[in-house]
Design a protein around this motif. Structure first.
Motif, PDB file in Angstrom:
ATOM      1  N   VAL A   1       0.833  -1.202   0.000  1.00 52.55           N
ATOM      2  CA  VAL A   1       0.000   0.000   0.000  1.00 52.55           C
ATOM      3  C   VAL A   1       0.869   1.254   0.000  1.00 52.55           C
ATOM      4  CG1 VAL A   1      -1.737   1.290   1.294  1.00 52.55           C
ATOM      5  CG2 VAL A   1      -1.896  -1.200   1.123  1.00 52.55           C
ATOM      6  N   GLU A   2       1.955   1.226   0.753  1.00 54.79           N
ATOM      7  CA  GLU A   2       2.845   2.380   0.792  1.00 54.79           C
ATOM      8  C   GLU A   2       3.467   2.664  -0.573  1.00 54.79           C
ATOM      9  OE1 GLU A   2       5.643   1.703   3.882  1.00 54.79           O
ATOM     10  OE2 GLU A   2       4.261   2.293   5.479  1.00 54.79           O
ATOM     11  N   VAL A   3       3.718   1.619  -1.361  1.00 51.59           N
ATOM     12  CA  VAL A   3       4.252   1.828  -2.711  1.00 51.59           C
ATOM     13  C   VAL A   3       3.250   2.603  -3.565  1.00 51.59           C
ATOM     14  CG1 VAL A   3       4.867   0.642  -4.854  1.00 51.59           C
ATOM     15  CG2 VAL A   3       5.822  -0.136  -2.689  1.00 51.59           C
ATOM     16  N   VAL A   4       1.969   2.219  -3.484  1.00 50.78           N
ATOM     17  CA  VAL A   4       0.945   2.915  -4.267  1.00 50.78           C
ATOM     18  C   VAL A   4       0.827   4.371  -3.828  1.00 50.78           C
ATOM     19  CG1 VAL A   4      -1.508   2.965  -4.842  1.00 50.78           C
ATOM     20  CG2 VAL A   4      -0.319   0.781  -4.706  1.00 50.78           C
ATOM     21  N   VAL A   5       0.791   4.610  -2.525  1.00 47.93           N
ATOM     22  CA  VAL A   5       0.689   5.986  -2.021  1.00 47.93           C
ATOM     23  C   VAL A   5       1.909   6.796  -2.423  1.00 47.93           C
ATOM     24  CG1 VAL A   5       0.493   7.397   0.056  1.00 47.93           C
ATOM     25  CG2 VAL A   5      -0.778   5.272  -0.106  1.00 47.93           C
ATOM     26  N   GLU A   6       3.082   6.167  -2.370  1.00 45.46           N
ATOM     27  CA  GLU A   6       4.306   6.876  -2.755  1.00 45.46           C
ATOM     28  C   GLU A   6       4.271   7.274  -4.221  1.00 45.46           C
ATOM     29  OE1 GLU A   6       9.125   5.998  -3.065  1.00 45.46           O
ATOM     30  OE2 GLU A   6       7.775   4.550  -2.113  1.00 45.46           O
ATOM     31  N   ARG A   7       3.808   6.366  -5.089  1.00 42.54           N
ATOM     32  CA  ARG A   7       3.725   6.698  -6.506  1.00 42.54           C
ATOM     33  C   ARG A   7       2.714   7.824  -6.751  1.00 42.54           C
ATOM     34  NH1 ARG A   7       7.534   4.181  -5.925  1.00 42.54           N
ATOM     35  NH2 ARG A   7       8.252   2.322  -7.020  1.00 42.54           N
ATOM     36  N   LEU A   8       1.586   7.792  -6.057  1.00 45.39           N
ATOM     37  CA  LEU A   8       0.595   8.842  -6.219  1.00 45.39           C
ATOM     38  C   LEU A   8       1.131  10.194  -5.779  1.00 45.39           C
ATOM     39  CD1 LEU A   8      -2.603   6.974  -4.965  1.00 45.39           C
ATOM     40  CD2 LEU A   8      -2.286   7.928  -7.247  1.00 45.39           C
ATOM     41  N   LYS A   9       1.818  10.239  -4.669  1.00 44.93           N
ATOM     42  CA  LYS A   9       2.327  11.514  -4.164  1.00 44.93           C
ATOM     43  C   LYS A   9       3.490  12.023  -5.018  1.00 44.93           C
ATOM     44  CE  LYS A   9       0.799  10.957   0.598  1.00 44.93           C
ATOM     45  NZ  LYS A   9       1.164  10.953   2.034  1.00 44.93           N
ATOM     46  N   GLU A  10       4.322  11.107  -5.511  1.00 45.42           N
ATOM     47  CA  GLU A  10       5.400  11.548  -6.400  1.00 45.42           C
ATOM     48  C   GLU A  10       4.824  12.143  -7.683  1.00 45.42           C
ATOM     49  OE1 GLU A  10       7.798   8.152  -7.024  1.00 45.42           O
ATOM     50  OE2 GLU A  10       8.866   8.308  -5.124  1.00 45.42           O
ATOM     51  N   GLY A  11       3.826  11.474  -8.254  1.00 47.38           N
ATOM     52  CA  GLY A  11       3.203  12.002  -9.461  1.00 47.38           C
ATOM     53  C   GLY A  11       2.499  13.320  -9.217  1.00 47.38           C
ATOM     54  N   LEU A  12       1.764  13.415  -8.093  1.00 44.10           N
ATOM     55  CA  LEU A  12       1.068  14.655  -7.776  1.00 44.10           C
ATOM     56  C   LEU A  12       2.054  15.796  -7.551  1.00 44.10           C
ATOM     57  CD1 LEU A  12      -1.614  16.053  -7.179  1.00 44.10           C
ATOM     58  CD2 LEU A  12      -1.410  15.281  -4.797  1.00 44.10           C
ATOM     59  N   GLU A  13       3.164  15.525  -6.895  1.00 41.77           N
ATOM     60  CA  GLU A  13       4.160  16.563  -6.643  1.00 41.77           C
ATOM     61  C   GLU A  13       4.754  17.074  -7.954  1.00 41.77           C
ATOM     62  OE1 GLU A  13       8.433  17.098  -4.289  1.00 41.77           O
ATOM     63  OE2 GLU A  13       7.417  15.154  -4.371  1.00 41.77           O
ATOM     64  N   ARG A  14       5.084  16.184  -8.868  1.00 41.46           N
ATOM     65  CA  ARG A  14       5.683  16.608 -10.139  1.00 41.46           C
ATOM     66  C   ARG A  14       4.695  17.434 -10.957  1.00 41.46           C
ATOM     67  NH1 ARG A  14       8.124  13.147 -14.095  1.00 41.46           N
ATOM     68  NH2 ARG A  14       8.804  15.230 -14.727  1.00 41.46           N
ATOM     69  N   ILE A  15       3.428  17.044 -10.956  1.00 43.45           N
ATOM     70  CA  ILE A  15       2.434  17.813 -11.712  1.00 43.45           C
ATOM     71  C   ILE A  15       2.214  19.177 -11.089  1.00 43.45           C
ATOM     72  CG2 ILE A  15       0.017  17.857 -12.423  1.00 43.45           C
ATOM     73  CD1 ILE A  15       0.092  14.817 -12.600  1.00 43.45           C
ATOM     74  N   LEU A  16       2.160  19.257  -9.767  1.00 45.90           N
ATOM     75  CA  LEU A  16       1.972  20.543  -9.109  1.00 45.90           C
ATOM     76  C   LEU A  16       3.145  21.469  -9.369  1.00 45.90           C
ATOM     77  CD1 LEU A  16       0.462  19.444  -5.670  1.00 45.90           C
ATOM     78  CD2 LEU A  16      -0.730  20.516  -7.584  1.00 45.90           C
ATOM     79  N   ARG A  17       4.351  20.925  -9.370  1.00 49.54           N
ATOM     80  CA  ARG A  17       5.512  21.770  -9.634  1.00 49.54           C
ATOM     81  C   ARG A  17       5.505  22.293 -11.067  1.00 49.54           C
ATOM     82  NH1 ARG A  17      10.658  18.673  -6.751  1.00 49.54           N
ATOM     83  NH2 ARG A  17      10.015  19.048  -4.581  1.00 49.54           N
ATOM     84  N   SER A  18       5.041  21.461 -11.998  1.00 46.89           N
ATOM     85  CA  SER A  18       5.062  21.858 -13.404  1.00 46.89           C
ATOM     86  C   SER A  18       3.922  22.807 -13.744  1.00 46.89           C
ATOM     87  CB  SER A  18       4.995  20.618 -14.297  1.00 46.89           C
ATOM     88  OG  SER A  18       6.082  19.753 -14.052  1.00 46.89           O
ATOM     89  N   PHE A  19       2.763  22.652 -13.095  1.00 49.28           N
ATOM     90  CA  PHE A  19       1.575  23.448 -13.444  1.00 49.28           C
ATOM     91  C   PHE A  19       1.147  24.372 -12.309  1.00 49.28           C
ATOM     92  CE2 PHE A  19       1.407  19.843 -16.273  1.00 49.28           C
ATOM     93  CZ  PHE A  19       0.915  20.354 -17.460  1.00 49.28           C
ATOM     94  N   ALA A  20       2.071  24.754 -11.445  1.00 54.58           N
ATOM     95  CA  ALA A  20       1.703  25.524 -10.249  1.00 54.58           C
ATOM     96  C   ALA A  20       0.955  26.800 -10.595  1.00 54.58           C
ATOM     97  CB  ALA A  20       2.962  25.842  -9.443  1.00 54.58           C
ATOM     98  N   GLU A  21       1.407  27.526 -11.595  1.00 52.10           N
ATOM     99  CA  GLU A  21       0.808  28.819 -11.930  1.00 52.10           C
ATOM    100  C   GLU A  21      -0.307  28.717 -12.950  1.00 52.10           C
ATOM    101  OE1 GLU A  21       3.921  30.429 -15.193  1.00 52.10           O
ATOM    102  OE2 GLU A  21       4.702  30.282 -13.156  1.00 52.10           O
ATOM    103  N   TYR A  22      -0.584  27.487 -13.430  1.00 54.87           N
ATOM    104  CA  TYR A  22      -1.609  27.332 -14.460  1.00 54.87           C
ATOM    105  C   TYR A  22      -2.881  26.642 -13.960  1.00 54.87           C
ATOM    106  CZ  TYR A  22       2.679  27.981 -17.189  1.00 54.87           C
ATOM    107  OH  TYR A  22       3.862  28.447 -17.683  1.00 54.87           O
ATOM    108  N   LEU A  23      -2.833  26.028 -12.777  1.00 53.47           N
ATOM    109  CA  LEU A  23      -3.971  25.233 -12.332  1.00 53.47           C
ATOM    110  C   LEU A  23      -5.215  26.092 -12.104  1.00 53.47           C
ATOM    111  CD1 LEU A  23      -2.216  22.767  -9.849  1.00 53.47           C
ATOM    112  CD2 LEU A  23      -3.047  22.299 -12.152  1.00 53.47           C
TER     113      LEU A  23
END
Length: 630
Positions: A583-605
């Protein structure tokens, strides 16, 4: 962009890839068969004892048949993901009486029997393993029990290996769990940034690294099964097998009338041959299973390119694989898609550019399929919460008032009436006397102090007895849960969480992780590669689904209760009881993906349609993880 009208199905590329890997694995297995053929042969000639064109080559071809049976079994039954059930007894109930179980027993049975015939044929000349024993000149031909013992012990070994195959789930193919690619600078090649999870070493190197482990495991299995086979044969099967074999053999050979086994002397030499025959057979099985796992678990590439690159419509064939009803093909298609978005820039760009595909653009269909995998996590959690609501939710009863209250609620205690008005002084004296009498003549005051003490003592004894009985009962069940028999019925936090989060009957962790990787890579890469600017419409929904899945998983794991029979979990510190690696692997992948998207689209969301509350909530999920890691 014009697309081909006829799209080739994904199996046209997936199955040939499996056939090529099967052929490559067979080469190594046949090499082992050739070595075994030399070792079990008669070394009476320096040339023919090893020369392939001759008895040794024929023996090697025959030895390949037992391993080929295992290959056929693995091809028919392989799957991706571990078996997920809530308790061991559920695993047994679900898988014990299936056709696959009977097929596994049958294939290992015939594999062991065929190997025993080849071994006896190769060693019967001088080892005393012939079908009959001629005895002295004046004696009639007797049935030889030595080859019968070897056959029986090897068949018992085959049944035991089949049980081990089922117990350890040899049919599972370990597909790696990918993660979003690391950010790279402009001009840096994708091959330099691919993650270790998706880069595999050569199969030959993996086989050589595992060869020592295979030999050690084969030796230990052989020694254990020799002792078990010896006990089973002499205590249970000897007379039964002898009688049946004798009744069958007397139709073809004139045998002495012996109703009982004639003995196994010399027994030391037979045990030595039993060891080598069992060792070679187990080694062949383990090597066959290992090579199959290594080659089938190779990345879905052909000449370092995705296997669907040979299609006239590569992305259309890949979409067919993502929608496949066969879980094996679907998992491989998700894996290939994750690799495409991670390493192959040219192929990834085509996903953004295909806007004229039937039903929807290519990127839209891929996003919908991948988001469905992530949404299924929340759906499974909601289903479980609806079926088994929490205690506080069940006990909470909302108070509904249809009309406003205009008076105080009715009293539920005893209410005294107005009574009759007292007129004369005599009546008032009589009323006072009767009130005093009722007060001092109540049942509570009628009992004496000794009786009250006896009643209190009885109540206290009953209460203490109930507590003692409850503690004895809890101690008994705790010992039962810790016993081997109790393990069979033991409920486990890890099992329960895996069933809910990763799905059943087999875990979907691989497809979930590959879907997260795909969505993250496509979202981040779209800033530079989406020439038409269509993919950014999908980014807000991706962020919402990722955040919703993270919250659902964390809320479920926080409210998950540890069962009293979960002995292993209760033995750990309380802070680690609900930590489930899968379960921790799934949560880790979700948070890593969410973090990368937020960093890339921070000013556009915000302009994309997300509210400030949604953006703040997503950032808090990522920030909470960073603080925990720090």
């Amino acid at each position: 962009m014009a697309l081909a009208t006829a799209v080739r199905p994904y199996r046209d590329f997936f199955l040939p890839s499996l056939h090529r890997r099967f052929a490559s694995a067979s080469v190594y297995t046949f090499g082992l068969c050739f070595v075994i053929a030399i070792l079990i042969g008669e070394w009476d000639s320096w040339l023919w004892s090893w020369f392939p064109v001759g008895p040794t080559g024929v023996r090697a071809l025959l030895l390949y048949i037992p391993s080929l049976l295992i290959y056929v079994l693995r091809v028919a039954q392989w799957h991706v993901g571990q078996r997920n059930t809530a308790a061991p007894w559920q695993t047994f109930w679900k898988y014990a009486l299936r056709l696959n179980t009977l097929r596994t027993l049958a294939f290992y049975f015939f594999s062991a029997w065929f190997f025993s015939e080849i071994y006896l044929w190769s060693r019967s000349g001088y080892a005393g393993l012939g079908h009959t024993d001629l005895g002295k000149l004046h004696e009639r031909i007797r049935l030889n029990e030595r080859p019968l013992y070897l056959r029986t012990v090897l068949i018992i070994l085959g049944v035991a290996q089949a049980m081990m195959h089922l117990w350890k789930d040899y049919d599972r193919i370990p597909i790696p769990v990918t993660k979003p690619k690391c950010e790279r600078k402009d001009g840096e090649s994708a091959s330099n940034t691919s993650t270790p999870q998706t880069r595999d070493t050569s199969p030959s190197l993996q086989i050589s690294q595992k060869l020592g482990i295979i030999i050690k495991q084969s030796v230990s299995t052989t020694l254990v099964m020799m002792a078990i086979g010896f006990a089973v044969y002499f205590f249970f099967l000897r007379n039964i097998v002898w009688t049946g074999w004798y009744n069958l053999s007397k139709w073809f050979t004139s045998l002495a009338k012996t109703s009982r086994p004639t003995g196994l002397a010399p027994f030391a030499g037979l045990l030595w041959r039993n060891f080598w025959a069992s060792f070679f057979l187990v080694l062949l099985w383990e090597f066959t299973n290992t090579t199959f796992d290594i080659y089938i678990a190779q990345e879905p590439l052909k000449k370092d390119k995705p296997i669907t690159n040979d299609s006239k419509d590569p992305n259309g064939s890949l979409l067919n694989g993502l929608r496949s009803k066969k879980e094996e093909a679907k998992n491989i298609a998700f894996w290939e898609l994750a690799l495409i978005t991670d390493r192959f820039d040219d192929r990834r760009k085509t996903i953004y550019g295909e806007l004229e595909r039937k039903k929807a653009p290519t990127h839209k269909q891929i996003v919908d399929i991948c988001l469905a995998e992530v949404r299924n996590i929340s759906n499974r959690i909601d289903t479980i919460n609806n079926l088994f609501p929490k205690k506080d939710e069940k006990e909470r009863k909302p108070e509904i008032e249809l009309v406003p209250r205009i008076s105080q609620p009715l009293r539920e205690d005893q209410i005294a009436g107005p009574g009759v008005p007292l007129g004369t002084r005599l009546q008032r004296i009589e009323a006072a006397a009767s009130q005093i009498a009722r007060t001092y003549s109540s049942p509570d005051n009628a009992t004496n102090a000794g009786a009250r003490r006896l009643i209190e003592y009885g109540d206290r004894s009953i209460h203490e007895g109930a507590q003692q009985a409850g503690s004895v009962w809890d101690e008994y069940w705790s010992k039962f849960a810790a016993s081997p028999i109790g393990w069979f019925f033991r409920s486990c936090v890890r099992r329960t969480a895996n069933v809910v989060i990763n799905g059943s009957p087999y875990s979907h962790q691989s497809s979930i992780a590959n879907a997260i990787t795909t969505l993250t890579n496509l979202a981040v890469s779209s800033l530079k590669e989406d020439e038409y600017g269509q993919f950014n419409k999908e980014v807000p929904e991706i962020v919402r689904v990722f955040a919703s899945a993270i919250k659902a998983i964390e809320s479920y794991m926080q409210g998950l209760e540890v069962d009293w029979m979960d002995v292993d979990c209760l033995a750990r510190p309380e802070a680690e009881r609900k930590k489930v690696p899968e379960v921790e692997v799934v949560v880790e992948r979700l948070k890593e993906g969410l973090e990368r998207i937020l960093r890339s689209f921070a000013e556009y969301l915000g302009p994309m349609g997300m509210t400030a509350a949604e953006i703040r909530e997503a950032k808090e999920l990522v920030a909470r993880t960073e603080r925990r890691g720090a």
